[in-house]
Design an enzyme around this catalytic site. Structure first.
Site, short mmCIF file in Angstrom:
data_model
loop_
_atom_site.label_atom_id
_atom_site.label_comp_id
_atom_site.label_asym_id
_atom_site.label_seq_id
_atom_site.Cartn_x
_atom_site.Cartn_y
_atom_site.Cartn_z
N GLY B 302 0.81 -1.22 0.00
CA GLY B 302 0.00 0.00 0.00
C GLY B 302 0.84 1.26 0.00
O GLY B 302 0.42 2.30 -0.49
N LEU B 424 1.65 9.62 6.89
CA LEU B 424 0.63 8.65 6.52
C LEU B 424 1.28 7.32 6.14
O LEU B 424 2.39 7.28 5.63
CB LEU B 424 -0.16 9.16 5.31
CG LEU B 424 -1.36 10.05 5.61
CD1 LEU B 424 -2.11 10.31 4.32
CD2 LEU B 424 -2.29 9.42 6.61
N GLU B 425 0.57 6.24 6.37
CA GLU B 425 1.02 4.89 5.99
C GLU B 425 2.41 4.59 6.53
O GLU B 425 3.30 4.19 5.79
CB GLU B 425 1.00 4.75 4.48
CG GLU B 425 -0.30 5.21 3.89
CD GLU B 425 -0.84 4.27 2.85
OE1 GLU B 425 -0.15 3.31 2.51
OE2 GLU B 425 -1.96 4.48 2.42
N GLY B 426 2.60 4.80 7.78
CA GLY B 426 3.91 4.57 8.38
C GLY B 426 4.68 5.87 8.36
O GLY B 426 4.96 6.40 7.28
#
Lengths: 434, 620
Positions: B302, B424-426
């Site tokens: 992702g 975001l996302e890590g």
């Protein structure tokens, strides 16, 4: 060389004259406190008065058997309070000024200064720089300054110099930093190379360095209320800043104190979130211990605290917790390698660390009996439900082997006693010189 | 619009046919050569894996035409109908915009055609993503839907699950969300949501709450991670994570109010609570107890979708800002004539070029049938592009000055949106740890025998190592085979290639030393790992720009001399940065302030305050 000396002499004379003028200006009898003093009046602490609430907190020092026979000092009567007058800074200033008025030739000023030093605590001016400057101002100016090199080599007017040092000593023990005025006065009185001047220079050097040497500073003026003092003590001991202080029981206010069995000691406790977690994880099979009282000194006051602790887990029962795999979805928490840090990057010292059992909470209570401490445990149960299922053992030390708090009427005289010791010290100094 | 959609579908269909005839696909099972190795992992060993990187991955002319056919309508739609300012003001994507996005097929870009999606490759969806990224809120909504929400079903779903859910998700009838973060608690277990098997063993009962769920308020289908009791191989019962597909219609699913955010205001990020939600057993995603793998794989893949979309935004940003700089006059000269302004444009162009190159290089790697594990590469793209975007937007706003600070201009919105990409996302810090640790694990296990021999202090090995060190310092010319072979990098980039090779070689040496020094305890040395990750990102960027620029020269793309210029500037800067970082990784380097930095922050955190006394304070 002589030329230089002459110039220096002229300079110092000029300074001296200015000083005399200034001194005479200062010396004029003021109806009120001089403006300089006013400024620091509100910072000076109120005279030490013991309240009823702190009686139990102040322990009794070893009783000294010897009592020196009191001889009235020469200028004692100046410090006799006027009827209805209070002992405050204004009256102290008035006493000093009346000495100067009575005694234009300043006869016996050394004795007077020693006396005034002893009286300072009574008047609550022992931390007031202006008061010390006022005392130093009593010395006649320019008289004790060495005028030739022989005088300079030998202690010139030793008694006066010692007296000046005594003033500075008392400032030092009370943590009063001398200012420019002090320096100026000392220059006028004793000259540059004198002992009081050396003392002053040393104070100015070391005070600044030692002022904040204590990493765990205690406020100069301790709170008077027992609960506030207990809170301060607990916060002083607790390393975790997120720990919360809870007052489990407040002492009854003084005005409604009924004689008899309505005594309600205060209970103040502290616990950090980490301690709460540890307590929640504690196995109910292992008992907890309430231990104490242990003493903690905050300046001249002592509080007693208790701890709630457990024994150290035996090594085989530890390490049962493994890191769950989902703990970090983003990156591995450990590397799958079979070699560790090499020796030359290992800066850990080889220390034998003795691990102690966990401490789960601390409290300061007004009474050290089991009944009071049980109330604390009950209070703790509200925030730590797990505590209800864990057995608690009370291991309270008896009254022997520890500093006991005084319950008698000696306490109010604590300050006087301290004052008296100081008196003795000063007197001995005085006697040694004369 | 439906006509357009139909057209897209046909195009996609045509592409599949063509893909079936693709010679690559038929060559795949033969595998005569050794398997491809992941590029980034090899860098840790001081080697350059040329396969898949040189030459720069290309798409065929047919594919290109096809992408352009996709791109046209989407671009027009974003230019004409999407009002980003309005989305930002109202904090919501209007329904008609969403409906058009769905009808364009953008909700099913990576869903296979079999299930009604467009079945785009990574390269193609990156190209579309460039346009989508013109509006941050839409980009994030789409990314959360397809790169996280439905990715689990695509990767791990059974045939029945795919057939049931994917068509509706691809058409955008249902929106998906991925739920794994939980409200922070003091205790260690990070996942507290629990799924208990009902007595008749037909369904699980799900209880718990999840936070920071993008699309949480609009999603119908959730991929939820929850703890289940699993009987281990040794017979003991343990808590393991399992992934579930949860429909909102299962009941008991509620969501909180979307937070009022700084940027990405049109995206719907909120809490989701599950209360006695009954999930049928058939909705377990992957294996029971295998949720960890689902989560890691979904998160790894992702990441790329969010990281790769920045390039489009930067292109637009440069256009907008250049227009302003060339029109605005200051001190009787145009802004564009000032050196300090020109510098900012060079920086933006350089970053945009590197981000584009890295994104498409990675997309090409991922699309290759023999794709090795590229999780490090995708993470690097995300870190580099999010930081590049933030830096570029901030510089662009600086060029505009006060004007950029006003809401009328898109710059301030872009700035706010770009800020979110950094976490975001890590968060980028976590991703740096991921990059370094994954690579170090790879290098560490390969180097194990050598390091063990060194640790046992065999004289021969130690002598050899010392001789090697001496040889390295006295003067060796590094040659990793990029310059000799004329087919790899164009000779006009020779200088940059030498620099890359030198960096790679010494990076390998440094990694070896670090492993020797710290071993597995390097996990604790976060500052060291940050540097390792930074070097690696630079190396990857250098490789990507060199590979792309070489290809451009060779096939004679327009303005390829400009590309060469950008590539050489980027490489030069990255080279010196790398040299500095590698020097800092040396044990006794005076430029390494780690110990002092740690000390400073330890003191502050201990007292929880800025310790210093006020400058006006006195001691008396």
């Amino acid at each position: 060389m002589s030329c230089v000396r002459a110039v220096l002499l002229v300079q110092s004379l000029a300074r001296g004259r200015a000083g005399i003028r200034r001194a005479s200006h200062l010396g004029t009898p003021f109806p009120q406190v001089p403006p300089l003093a006013l400024r620091s009046l509100h910072c000076s602490s109120a005279p030490h008065t013991s309240e009823k609430s702190e009686k139990s907190l102040v322990p009794r020092p070893p009783e000294s058997g010897k009592r020196l026979a009191k001889v009235p000092a020469p200028w004692e009567d100046l410090f006799h309070p006027a009827p209805g007058g209070t002992r405050d800074k204004a009256s102290f200033v008035r006493a000093v000024q009346s000495f100067e008025q009575h005694n234009v030739h300043k006869r016996g000023h050394v004795d007077f200064i020693y006396l005034a030093l002893r009286k300072m605590r009574e008047y609550g001016v022992e931390r007031d720089l202006a008061a010390y400057n006022l005392l130093l101002d009593i010395f006649p100016k320019e008289v004790f300054r060495p005028r030739n090199f022989i005088q300079q080599i030998f202690l010139h007017y030793p008694r006066q110099q010692e007296c000046g040092v005594a003033v500075l000593d008392q400032m030092e023990s009370n943590g009063v930093m001398p200012n420019k005025e002090t320096k100026f006065l000392l220059l006028q009185i004793f000259g540059r190379g004198s002992h009081p001047m050396l003392k002053l220079e040393r104070m100015r050097l070391w005070f600044t360095r030692f002022q904040h040497i204590n990493p765990f500073p205690v406020p100069r003026d301790l709170p008077h209320g027992a609960v506030e003092l207990a809170t301060l003590g607990l916060q002083h001991m607790e390393p975790d800043l997120s720990a919360r202080v809870t007052v489990y029981q407040r002492p009854l206010p003084d005005d409604v104190t009924d004689p008899g069995d309505l005594i309600q000691p205060h209970i103040v406790g502290i616990q950090s979130p980490d301690q709460q977690d540890a307590l929640a994880r504690h196995s109910p099979a292992r008992p907890l211990f309430v231990e104490g009282p242990f003493s903690l000194w905050l300046r001249n006051k002592c509080v007693y605290y208790h701890i709630l602790r457990a024994d150290l887990l035996p090594p085989k029962e530890k390490d049962l917790e493994e890191i769950p795999e989902e703990w970090n979805l983003h990156y591995p928490m450990k590397l799958d390698l079979d070699y560790a840090r090499s020796g030359w990057d290992d800066y850990e010292f080889d220390i034998d660390e003795v691990e102690e059992g966990p401490v789960f909470a601390m409290c300061v209570a007004g009474a050290h009996d089991q009944e009071t401490l049980a109330k604390w445990i009950q209070g703790l149960q509200e925030t730590n439900p797990a505590l209800a299922s864990i057995p608690v053992v009370f291991q309270l030390a008896g009254s022997t082997g520890e500093l006991l708090t005084a319950s008698g009427p000696e306490d109010p005289r604590q300050s006087q006693r301290e004052g008296r010791e100081e008196d003795d010290h000063l007197q001995r100094q005085q006697q040694g010189q004369s | 619009m439906s006509g357009c959609r139909l057209f897209l579908r046909t195009a996609a269909g045509a592409r599949t046919c063509q893909a079936l005839m693709d010679p690559r696909a038929s060559r795949r099972p033969l595998r005569t050569c050794p398997p491809r190795r992941a590029f980034a992992k090899e860098l840790f060993l001081g080697k350059i894996e040329k396969k898949g990187v040189f030459p720069f991955p290309e798409v065929s002319q047919d594919e290109l035409n096809e992408i352009n056919q996709f791109v046209g309508p989407v671009e027009r739609f974003f230019a004409e109908e999407v009002d980003s300012g309005k989305i930002d003001r109202e904090g919501k994507i209007p329904d008609d915009t969403l409906a058009k996005l769905k009808s364009l097929g953008l909700f099913g870009m990576q869903v296979p055609e079999k299930y009604g999606g467009l079945g785009l490759s990574n390269t193609m969806s990156t190209r579309l993503g460039e346009i989508v990224s013109l509006d941050g809120s839409i980009a994030v909504t789409l990314a959360a839907h397809q790169a996280l929400g439905l990715k689990g079903i695509v990767l791990f779903g059974t045939e029945a699950q795919k057939a049931k859910y994917l068509p509706r998700l691809a058409s955008g009838e249902h929106v998906a969300a991925f739920c794994f973060l939980e409200p922070a608690r003091n205790d260690a277990a990070s996942i507290r949501t629990r799924a208990t098997l009902s007595e008749d063993e037909t369904h699980y009962v799900l209880n718990g709450s999840k936070v920071w769920i993008t699309n949480g308020g609009i999603a119908e289908i959730f991929t939820v991670l929850a703890k289940t009791k699993v009987v281990d191989s040794d017979g003991s019962e343990k808590d393991r994570i399992t992934a579930f597909i949860v429909e909102r219609d299962f009941g008991g699913v509620t969501n909180g109010k979307p937070g009022d955010k700084l940027g990405l205001r049109g995206s719907n990020i909120c809490e989701v609570h599950f209360e006695d939600t009954r999930v049928p057993v058939v909705n377990v995603l992957g294996e029971i107890g295998g949720g960890f793998k689902v989560a890691v794989d979904v998160l790894n893949s992702g990441r790329f979708s969010l990281g790769s979309v920045v390039a489009g935004m930067l292109r637009r940003l440069i256009e907008l800002t250049a227009e302003y700089a060339c029109e605005r006059k200051q001190f009787t000269r145009k802004l564009s004539e000032f050196g300090l302004i020109q510098e900012k444009f060079a920086l933006m162009a350089q970053k945009a070029y590197a981000i584009e190159s890295m994104s498409y290089l990675t997309a090409g790697m991922l699309d290759h049938p023999e794709c090795p594990d590229c999780s490090i590469e995708t993470a690097m793209v995300k870190v580099f592009s999010s930081e590049g975007a933030w830096q570029c937007v901030s510089e662009a706003l600086q060029i505009l000055g006060g004007l950029g600070y006003i809401k009328d201009h898109p710059h301030e919105r872009m700035l706010r949106d770009a800020r979110a990409l950094l976490f975001l996302e890590g968060t980028n810090e976590i991703l740096r740890m991921f990059i370094a640790l994954t690579g170090l694990q790879h290098a560490g296990s390969i180097l194990t025998p050598r390091i063990k021999e060194l640790k046992e202090s065999r004289v021969a090995i130690a002598m050899e190592t010392m001789a090697r060190r001496l040889w390295d310092t006295v003067g060796r010319t590094v040659d990793l085979g990029l310059t000799d072979d004329p087919g790899v990098v164009h000779p006009s980039l020779g200088d940059s290639v030498t620099k890359l090779e030198e960096n790679v070689f010494y990076f390998g040496r440094t990694v070896e030393t670090l492993l020797l020094r710290f071993g597995k305890t390097i996990v604790e040395e976060q500052l060291v790992m940050k540097r390792v990750a930074n070097v690696l990102i630079n190396l990857y960027g250098m490789t990507a720009v060199l590979s792309r620029a070489s290809r451009s020269i060779r096939i004679g793309l327009r303005d390829h001399d400009h590309e060469v210029l950008l590539a050489s500037t980027f490489c030069m800067e990255a080279y010196f940065q790398n040299l500095f970082i590698l020097a800092q990784l040396d044990k006794y380097d005076p430029g390494n302030l780690d110990e002092l930095v740690k000390k400073v922050s330890q003191r502050i955190l201990e007292k929880r305050t800025y310790i210093c006394a006020h400058p006006l304070d006195r001691t008396t």
